[in-house]
Design a protein around this motif. Structure first.
Motif, mmCIF file in Angstrom:
data_model
loop_
_atom_site.group_PDB
_atom_site.id
_atom_site.type_symbol
_atom_site.label_atom_id
_atom_site.label_comp_id
_atom_site.label_asym_id
_atom_site.label_seq_id
_atom_site.Cartn_x
_atom_site.Cartn_y
_atom_site.Cartn_z
ATOM 1 N N ALA A 327 0.829 -1.202 0.000
ATOM 2 C CA ALA A 327 0.000 0.000 0.000
ATOM 3 C C ALA A 327 0.868 1.259 0.000
ATOM 4 N N ALA A 328 1.954 1.241 0.784
ATOM 5 C CA ALA A 328 2.856 2.392 0.814
ATOM 6 C C ALA A 328 3.543 2.583 -0.537
ATOM 7 N N HIS A 329 3.975 1.475 -1.153
ATOM 8 C CA HIS A 329 4.622 1.576 -2.451
ATOM 9 C C HIS A 329 3.645 2.060 -3.524
ATOM 10 N N ALA A 330 2.422 1.555 -3.511
ATOM 11 C CA ALA A 330 1.414 1.991 -4.479
ATOM 12 C C ALA A 330 1.091 3.471 -4.303
ATOM 13 N N GLY A 331 1.039 3.921 -3.048
ATOM 14 C CA GLY A 331 0.798 5.339 -2.798
ATOM 15 C C GLY A 331 1.928 6.210 -3.303
ATOM 16 N N LEU A 332 3.173 5.759 -3.082
ATOM 17 C CA LEU A 332 4.324 6.521 -3.562
ATOM 18 C C LEU A 332 4.360 6.557 -5.088
ATOM 19 N N LEU A 333 4.012 5.431 -5.727
ATOM 20 C CA LEU A 333 3.912 5.419 -7.182
ATOM 21 C C LEU A 333 2.895 6.442 -7.678
ATOM 22 N N SER A 334 1.756 6.517 -6.989
ATOM 23 C CA SER A 334 0.708 7.446 -7.390
ATOM 24 C C SER A 334 1.160 8.894 -7.244
ATOM 25 N N VAL A 335 1.853 9.203 -6.158
ATOM 26 C CA VAL A 335 2.343 10.566 -5.936
ATOM 27 C C VAL A 335 3.353 10.955 -7.017
#
Length: 420
Positions: A327-335
């Protein structure tokens, strides 16, 4: 050497389901998009043929008018696909343009260098791995595309709401073409990491500037000078020399599959079309955030529709809840993707698709050069020659374009003005 990826083959043997075959996943995704595209196309044709601009009324009229006809057309005026380009009332100075270009380069490099590192982690490493458990890899590239686009459309919508924007004139459905190609290029980029070696991937990205220019002739009817083709070839060759010379010293994997090559070809074609179609759409009077909002709005619609139809949307949400690290990696990808898109659309609107592609091509060389500076890796003679070729080509490109612009300004100043 083309072989079957052992890791992927083992995963397929264990799971033994249709989703292990990228061709089927690709076709299923297309089928999901078609369930939205085909009804939308039929509606657009219906409104155009039913003289809706004169007969339409009610609360839905402004929405239909904006989506199908745009806001600059008047009743009885035939729609033109791309109006005349904007006329600049005052040509910006060379210094100002240089500062703008430098800002775009820094913003794009920072966003996508971080994005590339996290992307490789998400697609190649397992989550939940312990001493006793092997962990599970995340496989659904389309869900990552949706995650990136949902934040991007939110950021663009807020920017449009909080800042003054020019009157929007493009029919909204025109964004769907760039949206589909953008979704497919992103999907191919994620999927390719499952099948190809590092040199193959970076070589494909390094040579992308040439297909972008060719696609520009097809999509936007652009004409390029011979020196533009020459510098594009030199830039691609220089980046390729630098990347291959470095990767050989790092003993990369030689695994390259035929599927990986096909996916890379798809990535290049879709990505080349996306940037050129967006460049053509900027001929309408719109801002970069309006472009970002329109493209990502359709991207969210297409991807969430396809995920729900496949029953994969809630499965991926469950995976995210079970693995907070993902979830943290997916959020960072989105940012990173949202920030990068702001720079992408601004760069294309100011400098065109070819300049944007050159910046993104250099990203690969910058990444490895940064690694050399930080970790003390050596640069080979071939790598140094490749870097010199790249920077010399960029200098020639800037010099030739500046000289051509000066000739145009001189010719315009000598043209006598006819009085009526």
């Amino acid at each position: 050497m083309v072989v079957i990826s052992s890791v992927y083959a083992e995963d397929a043997a264990v799971d033994g389901v249709w989703s292990d075959y990228w061709v089927l996943r690709f076709l299923v995704n297309l089928a999901g998009y078609a369930t939205i595209i085909i009804p939308g196309y039929l509606l657009v044709q219906y409104f155009k043929k039913s003289n809706y601009l004169e007969t339409g009324r009610g609360i839905c009229f402004p929405v239909v008018k904006a989506c199908v006809f745009g806001n600059e057309l008047k009743p009885g005026v035939q729609e033109q696909p791309f109006p005349s380009p904007r006329v600049e009332t005052q040509e910006p100075s060379f210094t100002r343009q240089t500062i703008k270009l430098l800002g775009c380069v820094i913003g794009l490099q920072a966003s996508y260098l971080t994005w590339g590192v996290v992307q490789e982690r998400v697609m190649t490493k397992a989550y939940g791995r312990t001493d006793t458990e092997p962990g599970v890899k995340f496989r659904d590239s389309q869900f990552l595309v949706f995650m990136n686009r949902i934040l991007a459309v939110t950021v663009a919508g807020l920017c449009c709401a909080l800042s003054k924007q020019p009157r929007h004139g493009a029919p909204m459905y025109n964004y769907s073409f760039a949206s589909i190609s953008n979704i497919l290029s992103s999907w191919c980029q994620y999927e390719a990491l499952k099948f190809i070696s590092f040199p193959t991937q970076v070589l494909a990205k390094a040579s992308k500037v040439i297909p972008v220019m060719l696609m520009g002739k097809i999509v936007s009817r652009k004409s390029y000078e011979y020196w533009e083709y020459l510098t594009a070839v030199l830039i691609s060759a220089g980046v390729s020399m630098f990347l291959l010379s470095h990767s050989q010293s790092q003993h990369p994997s030689t695994v390259t599959t035929f599927s990986g090559i096909l996916i890379l070809v798809g990535y290049i074609l879709f990505d080349s079309f996306t940037s050129n179609w967006q460049d053509a759409l900027f001929r309408y009077k719109m801002s970069s955030v309006q472009m970002m909002f329109g493209v990502n709005l359709f991207s969210c619609l297409f991807t969430v529709g396809s995920l729900l139809e496949q029953g994969a949307f809630f499965q991926n949400l469950s995976f995210m809840l079970q693995h907070p690290e993902f979830a943290a990696h997916a959020g960072l990808l989105s940012v990173c993707s949202a920030c990068g898109q702001l720079f992408i659309f601004y760069t294309i609107s100011q400098f065109g698709a070819a300049a944007f592609t050159i910046i993104m091509t250099l990203r690969q060389a910058f990444a490895i050069l940064l690694s050399c500076l930080i970790y003390g890796h050596s640069v080979t003679v071939v790598g140094a020659l490749g870097l010199a070729t790249v920077f010399l080509s960029l200098f020639l490109r800037v010099y030739a374009r500046s000289r051509m612009n000066r000739k145009k300004r001189a010719a315009q100043s000598q043209t006598p003005v006819q009085k009526v």
